[in-house]
Write a protein that holds these residues in place. Structure first.
Motif, PDB file in Angstrom:
ATOM      1  N   GLN A  49     -95.664 -94.094 137.846  1.00 36.03           N
ATOM      2  CA  GLN A  49     -95.534 -95.382 137.168  1.00 36.03           C
ATOM      3  C   GLN A  49     -96.923 -95.887 136.771  1.00 36.03           C
ATOM      4  O   GLN A  49     -97.912 -95.507 137.378  1.00 36.03           O
ATOM      5  N   PRO A  50     -96.993 -96.760 135.783  1.00 33.04           N
ATOM      6  CA  PRO A  50     -98.308 -97.352 135.465  1.00 33.04           C
ATOM      7  C   PRO A  50     -98.683 -98.410 136.509  1.00 33.04           C
ATOM      8  O   PRO A  50     -98.655 -99.600 136.246  1.00 33.04           O
ATOM      9  N   SER A  51     -99.009 -97.951 137.708  1.00 34.80           N
ATOM     10  CA  SER A  51     -99.371 -98.907 138.770  1.00 34.80           C
ATOM     11  C   SER A  51    -100.449 -98.292 139.658  1.00 34.80           C
ATOM     12  O   SER A  51    -101.068 -97.291 139.297  1.00 34.80           O
ATOM     13  N   THR A  52    -100.656 -98.878 140.829  1.00 37.73           N
ATOM     14  CA  THR A  52    -101.732 -98.428 141.722  1.00 37.73           C
ATOM     15  C   THR A  52    -101.212 -97.430 142.747  1.00 37.73           C
ATOM     16  O   THR A  52    -100.130 -97.606 143.301  1.00 37.73           O
ATOM     17  N   TYR A  53    -102.003 -96.391 142.986  1.00 38.69           N
ATOM     18  CA  TYR A  53    -101.672 -95.396 144.009  1.00 38.69           C
ATOM     19  C   TYR A  53    -102.851 -95.246 144.972  1.00 38.69           C
ATOM     20  O   TYR A  53    -104.002 -95.363 144.565  1.00 38.69           O
ATOM     21  N   ILE A  54    -102.509 -94.989 146.233  1.00 38.64           N
ATOM     22  CA  ILE A  54    -103.582 -94.734 147.205  1.00 38.64           C
ATOM     23  C   ILE A  54    -103.443 -93.315 147.719  1.00 38.64           C
ATOM     24  O   ILE A  54    -102.412 -92.928 148.258  1.00 38.64           O
ATOM     25  N   LEU A  55    -104.517 -92.551 147.529  1.00 38.66           N
ATOM     26  CA  LEU A  55    -104.532 -91.181 148.045  1.00 38.66           C
ATOM     27  C   LEU A  55    -105.024 -91.205 149.483  1.00 38.66           C
ATOM     28  O   LEU A  55    -105.914 -91.985 149.816  1.00 38.66           O
ATOM     29  N   LEU A  56    -104.440 -90.353 150.342  1.00 37.21           N
ATOM     30  CA  LEU A  56    -104.945 -90.277 151.713  1.00 37.21           C
ATOM     31  C   LEU A  56    -105.306 -88.835 152.063  1.00 37.21           C
ATOM     32  O   LEU A  56    -104.539 -87.913 151.812  1.00 37.21           O
TER      33      LEU A  56
END
Lengths: 202, 476
Positions: A160-167
């Motif tokens: 989606q056009p939103s924020t993602y957090i990679l871990l």
């Protein structure tokens, strides 16, 4: 009262009102062991990654921890940093763990990064998959920069056009995270941040 | 009758054909051991072939049963751990289901539900019967008697306790009984809870039995494919043995963690063949051990040191608020004087502490007296080297935790305990610590001082027992 997961000693509990009311969080390791981990608390920006947060330095205690967790396959150690990861990561953005190659995962019997998240009771989505079997840790810096794309979007998933957090567990040169961020951004993510447990010296 | 003979021959041939196909080095290694299928020193195909021909049997790593209350109960088939909090269950990617592993013996390679353990399932190796005992010393009459009694227990296959004061020559008592077992082609193990004891025993036994295959096993020792007839091992290493030995001698039987851990006790039992006796050798047996052996076996008591001199009696000296002093960066005056005296007289010394943190703070202060003074503790990287340096007289003395309380011999060593009132210094520990003093014939006495912040019952009990032993009494 439980035993410390690292030194096997009884965890001495300090009597307090919080503890009496069961409001205090259960800790997996004792004070002495947790003191041995050294905080890094690095927060920085990068061309591809909008924000990178790293919690600890890669010192002797952390090296031993990773060894026992990943190579001796002590899954229980996932809970050592659970409270902390939960406080840091709980909220809206979708968490995307850096994936392992399926064969490697079977060989190790578990995916360490996934276990960290499960233990912290954080929801996560696997949006990426590994293209090859190679591990970053075995490469020199030049080799790392020259590799072909490490990840591709997992079939059947959408970004989606939103924020993602990679871990990920450890940040050394950041190549892994940048590869992952590139894939997500090309698929339409507006912002990609990253959190790693450890920051190693380059 | 003829038909029966034919049947017998057929079976025998079948057995022989099977027996012909195994690799003797695999047998020699695996006999008496319980090992991870995927982590042997042999190629996986070799192991697979032996499993196929039933020379090797596989056992699941974790046995899970249900209790009456329908609760699951796990048992580790390697270390026989049953403490449920030492098991962890997780979603396994390999067996695609809930999988349980044992954290107790994790460091020897993880054993989980989907891990297979292997044991040798065919004929046992035959051990040599030609051994020489090269030890030239002469036993005292008391030692000789204990040695004979121990041999007797071996023939009767009953457990034996050698209850002998520190410095009475316990190891030498074992030589003859071990020699007799080896001559009979028996496999023997000497187990001790601590690495230090094994490291000290190894050269002495290699010298005593020059023709015997001896292997020392401890965490960090190199793994080989050898299968020695005489094995020295830390009790932890016994997790990896199963029905291996015709006799096990547990040296320093009461030392932490052996008495503390039921699991280790079971591991020793498991490593012995079902009918084989497990013997104990110690200066400070627990009441529990004494009672157990009294019921089932034999006890030999020796209350004199081999050189005939009495045990050093502890001396009390108050060291009020030593923790505060050391934390403030000041070495208490009495301790300072004691150390300076040792340095002046060039006597090696050991100073025992109850806490690593406090010891390391004190180390800095001691270094102002002599920079060569070091502190050692269980996980100290240079522990072996520092102890060796003290033996070689390269360092004047060491600060130590209770790891050096037993098994080490340093001629003319003087001993101080800082904080003798601490719980960790129980009666047994204090007697052991005192046992370091005056072990050699040239220096049969020495100072044994307990610096304290108050006198405990344990201190009094230890002193009482030492006095009683010196009088020739048998401690109860």
């Amino acid at each position: 009262m439980n035993d410390c997961l690292l030194c096997e000693q009884k965890i001495a509990s300090v009597p307090s009102w919080k503890a009496l009311l069961a409001l205090e969080k259960q800790t997996a390791i004792c004070q002495d062991c947790s003191k041995k981990f050294q905080r890094a608390d690095i927060k920085e920006e990068d061309k591809l990654l909008d924000q990178v947060t790293s919690l600890y330095t890669y010192n002797e205690a952390m090296r031993e921890y990773l060894h026992q967790f990943k190579f001796l396959q002590d899954v229980a150690l996932a809970s050592v940093f659970a409270n902390e990861l939960r406080t840091l990561l709980k909220g809206d953005p979708t968490i995307v763990p850096i994936p392992m190659h399926p064969e490697k995962r079977i060989e190790r019997t578990f995916a360490p990064v996934d276990e960290l998240l499960k233990s912290a009771r954080l929801p996560f989505t696997h949006l990426l998959e590994k293209t090859g079997m190679e591990a970053m840790g075995e490469k020199s810096k030049e080799q790392r920069l020259a590799v072909k794309p490490l990840f591709r979007l997992k079939p059947g998933t959408s970004v989606q056009p939103s924020t993602y957090i990679l871990l990920d567990d450890i940040y050394t040169t950041g190549t892994t995270l940048r590869h992952a961020a590139t894939v997500l951004k090309e698929a339409g993510a507006t912002r990609v941040e990253a959190v790693t447990l450890i920051r190693a010296e380059r | 009758m003829v038909g029966l003979n034919e049947e017998v021959n057929k079976i025998r041939n079948g057995v022989l054909r099977m027996a012909n196909t195994f690799d003797p080095s695999v047998r020699d290694f695996l006999a008496g051991r319980i090992w991870l299928r995927l982590h042997t020193p042999f190629p996986i195909e070799t192991i697979d072939a032996h499993i196929q021909s039933q020379h090797i049997k596989t056992i699941p790593g974790i046995k899970t049963t249900k209790t009456y209350a329908n609760q699951t109960r796990h048992i580790c088939n390697r270390c026989e751990n049953t403490i449920q909090s030492r098991f962890t269950t997780f979603d396994c990617a390999k067996c695609e289901g809930p999988c349980t592993y044992c954290r107790h013996c994790l460091k020897m390679g993880r054993v989980s539900t989907c891990t297979e353990l292997i044991v040798w399932n065919a004929e046992q190796p035959i051990y040599p019967t030609n051994h020489t005992l090269a030890w030239q010393g002469i036993l005292t009459p008391r030692q000789q008697q204990a040695s004979n009694e121990l041999t007797e227990s071996n023939t009767k296959r009953i457990p034996h306790l050698i209850h002998a004061v520190c410095g009475s020559g316990k190891t030498e008592i074992l030589f003859e009984p071990i020699h007799k077992l080896l001559l009979a082609g028996k496999r023997v193990c000497i187990a001790a809870p601590r690495v230090d004891v094994i490291l000290e025993l190894e050269p002495r036994l290699r010298a005593a039995f020059p023709e015997t295959a001896i292997e020392a096993l401890y965490g960090g020792a190199e793994t080989t494919t050898d299968s020695a007839q005489l094995i020295l091992a830390t009790t932890h290493q016994l997790y990896r043995f199963r029905h291996a030995f015709d006799a096990i001698f547990v040296d320093e039987a009461d030392a932490f963690p052996y008495t503390a851990e039921e699991t280790l006790r079971r591991a020793v039992r498991k490593a012995a063949k079902p009918e084989a006796p497990v013997h104990f050798v110690t200066a400070t047996p627990s009441d529990k051990l004494l009672n157990e052996i009294k019921k089932t076996g034999q006890i030999s008591t020796i209350n004199r040191r081999y050189h005939g001199h009495p045990l050093p009696i502890p001396r009390y000296d108050s060291l009020w608020n030593y923790t505060k002093h050391i934390q403030k960066g000041k070495l208490p005056k009495k301790l300072n004087n004691w150390t300076e005296e040792r340095l002046r007289r060039k006597e090696p010394f050991l100073i025992f502490f109850h806490h690593i943190g406090l010891m390391e703070q004190a180390e800095l202060l001691f270094k102002q007296l002599d920079t060569r003074i070091h502190a050692v503790h269980a996980s100290h990287p240079d522990r072996k080297e520092h102890v060796q340096a003290l033996r070689n007289k390269e360092v004047p003395g060491l600060l130590t935790t209770t790891i050096l309380e037993r098994g080490i011999t340093i001629p003319n060593v003087q001993v101080a305990v800082v904080g003798a009132e601490q719980l960790i210094f129980n009666k047994g520990a204090l007697i052991q610590i005192g046992g370091r003093v005056g072990r050699s014939e040239q220096h049969p006495s020495g100072d044994f001082v307990l610096f304290h912040h108050g006198i405990t019952y344990a201190m009094d009990d230890a002193k009482k027992e030492i006095i009683q032993l010196n009088k020739g009494g048998v401690p109860n």
